[in-house]
Design a protein around this motif. Structure first.
Motif, short mmCIF file in Angstrom:
data_model
loop_
_atom_site.label_atom_id
_atom_site.label_comp_id
_atom_site.label_asym_id
_atom_site.label_seq_id
_atom_site.Cartn_x
_atom_site.Cartn_y
_atom_site.Cartn_z
N ASP A 114 47.82 41.83 50.03
CA ASP A 114 48.65 42.11 48.85
C ASP A 114 48.13 41.43 47.58
O ASP A 114 48.64 41.68 46.49
N GLU A 115 47.12 40.56 47.71
CA GLU A 115 46.44 39.99 46.56
C GLU A 115 44.94 40.07 46.80
O GLU A 115 44.44 39.54 47.79
N VAL A 116 44.24 40.74 45.89
CA VAL A 116 42.80 40.94 46.03
C VAL A 116 42.10 40.45 44.78
O VAL A 116 42.52 40.76 43.66
N THR A 117 41.04 39.68 44.96
CA THR A 117 40.26 39.18 43.83
C THR A 117 38.93 39.91 43.76
O THR A 117 38.23 40.04 44.77
N ILE A 118 38.61 40.39 42.57
CA ILE A 118 37.32 41.02 42.30
C ILE A 118 36.49 40.01 41.53
O ILE A 118 36.87 39.60 40.43
N LEU A 119 35.39 39.58 42.10
CA LEU A 119 34.54 38.57 41.48
C LEU A 119 33.31 39.23 40.88
O LEU A 119 32.55 39.90 41.58
N VAL A 120 33.13 39.06 39.59
CA VAL A 120 32.00 39.63 38.88
C VAL A 120 31.17 38.49 38.30
O VAL A 120 31.66 37.71 37.49
N LYS A 121 29.94 38.40 38.73
CA LYS A 121 29.06 37.33 38.26
C LYS A 121 28.00 37.91 37.34
O LYS A 121 27.18 38.74 37.75
N LEU A 122 28.04 37.47 36.08
CA LEU A 122 27.00 37.84 35.12
C LEU A 122 25.97 36.70 35.08
O LEU A 122 26.20 35.65 35.66
N ARG A 123 24.90 36.92 34.41
CA ARG A 123 23.88 35.87 34.31
C ARG A 123 23.45 35.69 32.86
O ARG A 123 22.27 35.72 32.53
N ASP A 124 24.45 35.50 32.01
CA ASP A 124 24.19 35.42 30.58
C ASP A 124 24.57 34.08 29.97
O ASP A 124 24.25 33.81 28.82
N GLY A 125 25.32 33.23 30.71
CA GLY A 125 25.79 31.97 30.15
C GLY A 125 26.76 31.29 31.10
O GLY A 125 26.71 31.52 32.31
N ASP A 126 27.66 30.49 30.52
CA ASP A 126 28.58 29.71 31.35
C ASP A 126 30.05 30.08 31.15
O ASP A 126 30.93 29.45 31.74
N ALA A 127 30.35 31.08 30.34
CA ALA A 127 31.75 31.42 30.04
C ALA A 127 32.37 32.21 31.18
O ALA A 127 31.68 32.92 31.93
N ARG A 128 33.71 32.09 31.28
CA ARG A 128 34.42 32.78 32.34
C ARG A 128 35.78 33.24 31.82
O ARG A 128 36.29 32.73 30.81
N ALA A 129 36.39 34.19 32.51
CA ALA A 129 37.73 34.66 32.16
C ALA A 129 38.32 35.36 33.37
O ALA A 129 37.59 35.84 34.25
N THR A 130 39.66 35.38 33.42
CA THR A 130 40.37 36.04 34.52
C THR A 130 41.40 36.99 33.96
O THR A 130 42.12 36.65 33.01
N ALA A 131 41.47 38.18 34.53
CA ALA A 131 42.47 39.17 34.13
C ALA A 131 43.29 39.56 35.36
O ALA A 131 42.82 39.45 36.50
N PHE A 132 44.52 40.03 35.11
CA PHE A 132 45.45 40.34 36.19
C PHE A 132 45.92 41.79 36.07
O PHE A 132 46.25 42.25 34.97
N GLY A 133 45.98 42.48 37.19
CA GLY A 133 46.45 43.86 37.18
C GLY A 133 46.99 44.24 38.54
O GLY A 133 47.32 43.39 39.37
N CYS A 134 47.05 45.53 38.80
CA CYS A 134 47.57 46.00 40.09
C CYS A 134 46.92 47.33 40.43
O CYS A 134 46.22 47.93 39.60
N ASP A 135 47.13 47.79 41.64
CA ASP A 135 46.56 49.07 42.04
C ASP A 135 47.38 50.22 41.45
O ASP A 135 48.48 50.03 40.93
N LEU A 136 46.82 51.41 41.51
CA LEU A 136 47.46 52.61 40.98
C LEU A 136 47.90 53.46 42.16
O LEU A 136 47.07 53.96 42.92
N THR A 137 49.21 53.63 42.29
CA THR A 137 49.76 54.31 43.46
C THR A 137 50.49 55.59 43.08
O THR A 137 50.77 55.85 41.91
N TYR A 138 50.86 56.36 44.11
CA TYR A 138 51.65 57.57 43.89
C TYR A 138 52.97 57.23 43.22
O TYR A 138 53.47 57.97 42.38
N ASP A 139 53.53 56.10 43.59
CA ASP A 139 54.86 55.74 43.09
C ASP A 139 54.87 55.51 41.59
O ASP A 139 55.92 55.67 40.95
N TYR A 140 53.74 55.10 41.01
CA TYR A 140 53.71 54.89 39.55
C TYR A 140 54.05 56.19 38.84
O TYR A 140 54.83 56.22 37.88
#
Length: 407
Positions: free
Chosen positions: A372-398
């Motif tokens: 019920d909680e999934v983390t997508i980790l994206v590693k760039l190779r351009d510097g040392d900055a980081r950020a985190t965003a929060f969302g949810c899946d897209l379901t029929y119920d939406y």
């Protein structure tokens, strides 16, 4: 004392009471639709609002009331947004007038907000007829009731508080929030009301709030629609007795700002996880960016991608959609050097290295992405900055929820 979560929500801080009740905006009498928070003393106050050009009438009134940086109460209804109505400002002002009279305070010390359907005139009489009763019910234990009263399509109550130490004094910061759909970066239909007993000047409070919102609520997206009524307001009673924070610098300011960010981030996660029709919380953490702006762009790009959201609903490790989102989001990066992996409490696995797919177990991927909680980790190779965003899946119920929201 480190930052700790405590009970009490918006009434955890000294001086604050709250309550919520059904007044008659909603046809369903089992759903409360009117909430109030009040401080026993005048507070320094600040707020941030939606960046949508279409703004609910309550925002226009609240902006005027907070020009002097002070407030004492919040009055908010659910079930009707009081937006795009010719008489909207008049009715928002009447809400403030009624609350002020019931509480014995100045009308311009009232923060007003509304949430619900847009373009339908707000029935003001049920509110005016109920405010006195609501004021009489205000309680030190009433934050949960207030939190329930501001919910629309929410399925989970958002009611949290933290504590920290400033100048040797224990300080509490609490808040309630609502929001499930029409939520997108730049304040998403999201309302959040924060209280604290810290002594903080209004300009410093404004600085701390904007910094916290920028890394929490502005990093949430449920469906890509920025609401008309988003408001995040904070009131500080000063009753903790700490030396007043008059500058946005120094150890005590950093502690306060950190505690506020901790609270807002926790509420933001709850908003994302409770997205309309959602079955799982999605967290995208981007590392190795050239600067924070590019890290945010990449993290938001992934969270906002309808194709990524749909893949996560199906527990499909379609990492190409993640890389695609990084490629079109506007972040400056070399996509040929990007790594992607997925993680949850079921484990983790790498699926892409240097912009190309690598062998992985589809069976393990299914297990990881089915939590019920999934983390997508994206590693760039351009510097040392980081950020985190929060969302949810897209379901029929939406689609089901929003197909007949107005009717």
């Amino acid at each position: 004392m480190a930052i700790q979560f405590v009970e009490g929500g918006a009434t955890a801080a000294r001086g604050f009471t709250a309550w919520g009740m059904h007044c008659g905006i909603r046809r369903n009498t089992s759903k409360p639709d009117l909430a109030m928070i009040c401080s026993a003393v005048p507070c320094s106050a600040a707020a941030v609002y939606t960046q949508n050009l279409v703004k609910g009438a309550p925002i226009l009134v609240t902006k005027e009331h907070l020009k002097d940086g002070t407030a004492r109460a919040v009055i908010v209804n659910s079930g009707n947004a009081n937006t795009c109505n010719a008489d909207g400002v008049e009715k928002a002002e009447r809400m403030c007038r009624a609350a002020a009279k019931a509480l014995g305070i100045r009308e311009d010390d009232v923060i007003v907000a509304s949430t619900g359907v847009i373009g339908v005139p707000l029935p003001i009489e049920p509110i005016e007829n109920s405010v006195s009763q609501l004021a009489s019910l205000l309680s030190k234990d009433g934050s949960l009731e207030a939190a329930k009263a501001i919910m629309t399509t929410d399925t989970v109550v958002k009611n949290l508080a933290v504590k920290c130490t400033l100048g040797g004094k224990t300080v509490r910061i609490g808040g309630i929030a609502k929001g499930s759909g029409m939520i997108h970066p730049n304040m998403g239909t999201m309302l959040c009301f924060v209280t604290t007993d810290a002594a903080v000047s209004a300009p410093v409070l404004d600085t701390a709030l904007r910094a916290a919102v920028d890394k929490s609520f502005n990093m949430v997206s449920v469906d890509g629609d920025t609401s008309t009524n988003d408001t995040c307001a904070v009131m500080a009673s000063g009753l903790a007795g700490n030396p007043e924070l008059t500058k946005a610098e120094g150890e005590d300011y950093e502690i306060f700002a950190g505690a506020l960010l901790e609270l807002c981030t926790a509420l933001a996660r709850m908003l994302a996880k409770d997205g309309e029709g959602a079955s799982r919380l999605l967290i995208c953490t981007v590392t190795g960016a050239k600067d924070e702006e590019n890290a945010k762009k990449a993290a938001k790009g992934v969270i906002c991608s309808s194709l990524v959201k749909a893949a996560m609903f199906g527990a499909d490790a379609n990492w190409g959609r993640v890389l695609c989102a990084v490629g079109y989001c506007g972040a400056e990066t070399d996509v040929g050097r990007v790594d992607v992996s997925f993680a949850s409490k079921a484990g983790g696995l790498s699926v892409c290295e240097n912009g190309a797919g690598i062998p992985f177990s589809e069976e393990l991927a299914k297990k990881v992405l089915s939590e019920d909680e999934v983390t997508i980790l994206v590693k760039l190779r351009d510097g040392d900055a980081r950020a985190t965003a929060f969302g949810c899946d897209l379901t029929y119920d939406y689609v089901k929820i929003n197909g007949d929201y107005r009717t």
